[in-house]
Scaffold this active site. Structure first.
Site, PDB file in Angstrom:
ATOM      1  N   LYS A 181       1.181  -0.795   0.027  1.00  0.00           N
ATOM      2  CA  LYS A 181       0.209   0.184   0.104  1.00  0.00           C
ATOM      3  C   LYS A 181       0.958   0.560   0.522  1.00  0.00           C
ATOM      4  O   LYS A 181       1.658   1.493   1.118  1.00  0.00           O
ATOM      5  CB  LYS A 181      -0.444  -0.124   1.357  1.00  0.00           C
ATOM      6  CG  LYS A 181      -1.914   0.854   1.057  1.00  0.00           C
ATOM      7  CD  LYS A 181      -2.252   2.045   1.101  1.00  0.00           C
ATOM      8  CE  LYS A 181      -1.638   2.894   1.521  1.00  0.00           C
ATOM      9  NZ  LYS A 181      -1.722   4.013   1.168  1.00  0.00           N
ATOM     10  N   GLU A 256       9.516   2.125  10.718  1.00  0.00           N
ATOM     11  CA  GLU A 256      10.547   3.624   9.843  1.00  0.00           C
ATOM     12  C   GLU A 256       9.700   4.225  10.203  1.00  0.00           C
ATOM     13  O   GLU A 256       9.500   4.640   9.247  1.00  0.00           O
ATOM     14  CB  GLU A 256      10.989   3.086   9.164  1.00  0.00           C
ATOM     15  CG  GLU A 256      12.378   1.431   9.376  1.00  0.00           C
ATOM     16  CD  GLU A 256      12.986   1.647  10.028  1.00  0.00           C
ATOM     17  OE1 GLU A 256      13.179   3.027  10.248  1.00  0.00           O
ATOM     18  OE2 GLU A 256      13.804   0.620  10.483  1.00  0.00           O
ATOM     19  N   CYS A 290      13.870  11.330   5.662  1.00  0.00           N
ATOM     20  CA  CYS A 290      14.190  11.024   7.386  1.00  0.00           C
ATOM     21  C   CYS A 290      15.308  11.531   7.416  1.00  0.00           C
ATOM     22  O   CYS A 290      15.119  11.502   8.963  1.00  0.00           O
ATOM     23  CB  CYS A 290      13.587   9.846   6.767  1.00  0.00           C
ATOM     24  SG  CYS A 290      14.630   8.323   6.132  1.00  0.00           S
ATOM     25  N   GLU A 388      10.158  17.377  13.350  1.00  0.00           N
ATOM     26  CA  GLU A 388      10.515  16.421  12.450  1.00  0.00           C
ATOM     27  C   GLU A 388       9.653  18.124  11.136  1.00  0.00           C
ATOM     28  O   GLU A 388       8.619  18.059  12.162  1.00  0.00           O
ATOM     29  CB  GLU A 388      10.076  15.211  11.672  1.00  0.00           C
ATOM     30  CG  GLU A 388      10.792  14.871  10.434  1.00  0.00           C
ATOM     31  CD  GLU A 388      10.454  13.781  10.012  1.00  0.00           C
ATOM     32  OE1 GLU A 388       8.851  13.465  10.455  1.00  0.00           O
ATOM     33  OE2 GLU A 388      10.943  13.111   9.733  1.00  0.00           O
TER      34      GLU A 388
HETATM   35  P1  NDP Z   1       2.208   9.016   6.695  1.00  0.00           P
HETATM   36  O1  NDP Z   1       2.418   8.263   8.050  1.00  0.00           O
HETATM   37  O2  NDP Z   1       1.262   9.937   6.382  1.00  0.00           O
HETATM   38  O3  NDP Z   1       2.415   7.717   5.159  1.00  0.00           O
HETATM   39  C1  NDP Z   1       3.056   7.000   5.201  1.00  0.00           C
HETATM   40  C2  NDP Z   1       1.790   5.404   4.696  1.00  0.00           C
HETATM   41  O4  NDP Z   1       0.547   5.615   5.696  1.00  0.00           O
HETATM   42  C3  NDP Z   1       1.317   6.123   3.524  1.00  0.00           C
HETATM   43  O5  NDP Z   1       1.305   5.111   2.682  1.00  0.00           O
HETATM   44  C4  NDP Z   1      -0.131   6.857   4.284  1.00  0.00           C
HETATM   45  O6  NDP Z   1      -1.336   6.670   3.066  1.00  0.00           O
HETATM   46  C5  NDP Z   1      -0.196   5.644   4.891  1.00  0.00           C
HETATM   47  N1  NDP Z   1      -1.076   6.382   6.243  1.00  0.00           N
HETATM   48  C6  NDP Z   1      -1.589   7.232   6.578  1.00  0.00           C
HETATM   49  N2  NDP Z   1      -2.920   7.056   8.373  1.00  0.00           N
HETATM   50  C7  NDP Z   1      -2.430   5.592   7.807  1.00  0.00           C
HETATM   51  C8  NDP Z   1      -3.035   5.135   8.925  1.00  0.00           C
HETATM   52  N3  NDP Z   1      -4.495   5.753   9.885  1.00  0.00           N
HETATM   53  N4  NDP Z   1      -3.029   3.873   8.547  1.00  0.00           N
HETATM   54  C9  NDP Z   1      -2.259   3.647   7.881  1.00  0.00           C
HETATM   55  N5  NDP Z   1      -2.001   3.722   6.692  1.00  0.00           N
HETATM   56  C10 NDP Z   1      -1.719   5.046   7.144  1.00  0.00           C
HETATM   57  O7  NDP Z   1       4.014   9.515   5.985  1.00  0.00           O
HETATM   58  P2  NDP Z   1       4.464   9.973   4.722  1.00  0.00           P
HETATM   59  O8  NDP Z   1       3.905   9.466   3.702  1.00  0.00           O
HETATM   60  O9  NDP Z   1       4.387  11.656   5.133  1.00  0.00           O
HETATM   61  O10 NDP Z   1       6.193  10.621   4.712  1.00  0.00           O
HETATM   62  C11 NDP Z   1       7.109  10.996   5.412  1.00  0.00           C
HETATM   63  C12 NDP Z   1       7.472  10.555   6.782  1.00  0.00           C
HETATM   64  O11 NDP Z   1       8.042   9.665   6.644  1.00  0.00           O
HETATM   65  C13 NDP Z   1       8.262  11.482   7.277  1.00  0.00           C
HETATM   66  O12 NDP Z   1       7.893  11.295   8.676  1.00  0.00           O
HETATM   67  C14 NDP Z   1       9.665  10.679   7.605  1.00  0.00           C
HETATM   68  O13 NDP Z   1      10.367  11.036   7.943  1.00  0.00           O
HETATM   69  C15 NDP Z   1       9.137   9.008   6.819  1.00  0.00           C
HETATM   70  N6  NDP Z   1      10.242   8.340   6.702  1.00  0.00           N
HETATM   71  C16 NDP Z   1      11.339   7.660   7.286  1.00  0.00           C
HETATM   72  C17 NDP Z   1      12.060   6.436   7.032  1.00  0.00           C
HETATM   73  C18 NDP Z   1      12.502   5.410   7.816  1.00  0.00           C
HETATM   74  O14 NDP Z   1      13.042   4.915   7.610  1.00  0.00           O
HETATM   75  N7  NDP Z   1      12.530   5.719   9.115  1.00  0.00           N
HETATM   76  C19 NDP Z   1      12.194   6.478   5.374  1.00  0.00           C
HETATM   77  C20 NDP Z   1      10.972   7.849   4.492  1.00  0.00           C
HETATM   78  C21 NDP Z   1      10.312   8.584   5.308  1.00  0.00           C
HETATM   79  P3  NDP Z   1      -1.832   7.712   2.500  1.00  0.00           P
HETATM   80  O15 NDP Z   1      -0.510   8.677   2.270  1.00  0.00           O
HETATM   81  O16 NDP Z   1      -2.726   7.493   1.472  1.00  0.00           O
HETATM   82  O17 NDP Z   1      -2.104   8.930   3.380  1.00  0.00           O
END
Ligand code: NDP
Length: 496
Positions: A181, A256, A290, A388
């Protein structure tokens, strides 16, 4: 719907080896962040029925995939790596249009994804267990890794090729089948990756894709009785919610999450190298990594000289933004969030050294571009030094020595990556010992990671074990311990 819209593609789900439309028929536009007037295509809003189909396909494919020897599983991944190499430019172009990354950075991400698939393909030949001596004569013990079953992979927008590649690579080589997803903001790159696996003849149902809002699908994925484990990358806020839910359902979850990564610059550092590393780490990918450098802690005696160097290095980035030196933020929400933090920094009393505004002129005005921003005189307790931001914003804080720098660096809820610039090996190694982060750099930027090395964070940045490297198998497999007694049957076993 206009005639231009009808020509645009709607990216479908990939379920059981076929491209299928979501039942709801609902879509959302996929907008180019560099030009918000441009719609690139449409993303399907899948619902629970679509999820059910994807999980069923993965479940039916599981027995066959599990029994496929892991070196043979690896061959599908090497084929996918070769196809990715062939279609590298195509993927990089889509990535730049959809996510906003500068084209060279997109090429870098696709190359990393190739490396990742090659690594996991080879890991299929090293899915080793251990042989363990027994306390008893003519007995021995061995261990073998077992896959979990159907796993869910939930991924963010900021590395929309590499993160799905590293989660799918680890899950599949271990013998699991998966439902991916991806972020709703990056359906195009997710579909292209799926096309690559399809072209590699991956057996149907082994890897399935559904797009749609995480807020609708996320909870259902975690609760689904046939989803055995969840690997999530995204914000700490979403990750924590999923962790609680997974815990309530007794399921393993790997998270992560965010970072607040600091670079420490000591007085003996090569200041030129340090300034280049900080600029690259803070403003590459518009700070939407990240592992992006978010804080800079500088020994006070070299602060003026270091700041001059930093300004010298950042100037060409700012002046040539129209040539693509710093890409846009991914969408309007992200833009608003970053501008909110810039505003907050000013209100909290930090000094704005450079940037701090949305680019409104010329072509840049059509996209979500924010000028690289540096705040100085930042107190460690300020919100901009704690939370962040995930944009091109860097804070600078003066410190009296390394001990103070490490203390401040550790004093945040996150623990993903960090770096120290120094010529002193003793201080560098003390830093490695005392810093509370998962990925440590010495004299290099806070970003990056290679396929063969474990990646992930501590504290609020990571839960549930590392990704990439052979350590990634620890999440995607369970150990089976086998006791073998080969005592002669006439003389009876040791226990009877
Ligand atoms: P989000 O947490 O908004 O979304 C991540 C994923 O989770 C998307 O597929 C999103 O779907 C889905 N999602 C959103 N809400 C829910 C829910 N309630 N239940 C289950 N899944 C859900 O993060 P971002 O996409 O904005 O990514 C940025 C973040 O990712 C930053 O905080 C960054 O630091 C972190 N990150 C961490 C990394 C690591 O390795 N530590 C690497 C890369 C990024 P949808 O898009 O449909 O909302």
């Amino acid at each position: 719907m206009s005639s231009t819209q009808t020509k645009l593609k709607t990216w479908q789900n990939f379920v059981n080896g076929e491209w299928v439309s979501a039942g709801s028929g609902k879509t959302t536009p996929n907008i180019n962040p560099a030009n918000a007037d441009e719609i690139l295509g449409y993303s399907q809003q899948s619902e629970l029925d679509d999820l059910e189909k994807a999980v069923t396909a993965a479940r039916e494919a599981y027995p066959g995939w599990r029994k496929t020897p892991s070196p043979a599983r690896g061959k599908f991944l090497s084929k996918a790596a070769a196809l990715l190499e062939k279609r590298k430019e195509e993927l990089a172009k889509a990535l730049t249009l959809e996510e906003g990354k500068a084209f060279q950075e997109s090429l870098g991400e696709v190359q990393k994804s190739i490396n990742i698939l090659e690594f996991f393909a080879a890991l299929g030949r090293r899915l080793n267990g251990e042989s363990i001596p027994s306390e008893l004569p003519k007995n021995f013990i061995y261990t073998k890794r077992e896959p979990l079953g159907v796993v869910a992979l939930i991924t963010p927008w900021n590395f929309p090729v590499a993160i799905p590649a590293w989660k799918a690579g680890a899950a599949l080589i271990a013998g699991n089948t998966a439902v991916l997803k991806p972020s709703s903001l990056t359906p195009w790159t997710a579909s292209l990756l799926m096309e690559i696996f399809q072209e590699a003849n991956l057996p149907k149902g082994v890897l399935n894709l559904i797009t749609g809002p995480g807020s609708v699908l996320g909870e259902a994925i975690v609760k689904h009785p046939h989803v055995r484990a969840i690997s999530f990358t995204g914000s700490t806020e979403t990750g924590r919610k999923l962790q609680a839910l997974a815990g309530a359902h007794g399921k393993p979850i790997q998270l992560e999450m965010g970072g607040k990564n600091a670079v420490i610059v000591l007085k003996d550092a090569d200041l030129d190298l340090a300034a280049s590393g900080v600029v690259f780490g803070a403003f590459g990918s518009a700070g939407q990594r990240c592992t992006a450098t978010s804080r800079c802690l500088v020994e006070e005696s070299v602060l003026p000289a270091f700041t001059d160097k930093l300004l010298e290095k950042i100037r060409p980035f700012i002046e040539k933004m129209h040539e693509g030196t710093v890409g846009p933020l991914v969408d309007e929400n992200q833009l608003k969030k970053v501008l909110h933090y810039i505003d907050l920094g000013k209100k909290e009393g930090a000094s704005l050294l450079v940037g701090g505004k949305r680019m409104t002129e010329g072509a840049l005005g059509k996209g979500y571009f924010v000028s690289p921003t540096i705040f100085t005189n930042v107190a460690p307790s300020m919100t901009i030094a704690q939370e962040e931001i995930f944009g091109p914003v860097l804070t600078i804080t003066a410190v009296k020595d390394m001990d103070e720098a490490i203390r401040i660096s550790n004093d945040v809820e996150y623990g993903l990556s960090g770096s120290i610039f120094t010529q002193n090996i003793n201080q560098a190694l003390d830093y490695v010992d005392d810093i509370e982060i998962g990925v440590v750099h010495v004299n290099s930027p806070t970003i990056g990671g290679e396929a063969q090395a474990p990646f992930g964070g501590m504290k609020g940045s990571g839960v549930g074990g590392r990704e990439m490297g052979h350590q990634s198998l620890d999440f995607f497999t369970e150990w089976k311990t086998v006791y073998i007694d080969y005592t002669d049957s006439n003389r009876k076993g040791n226990l009877y």
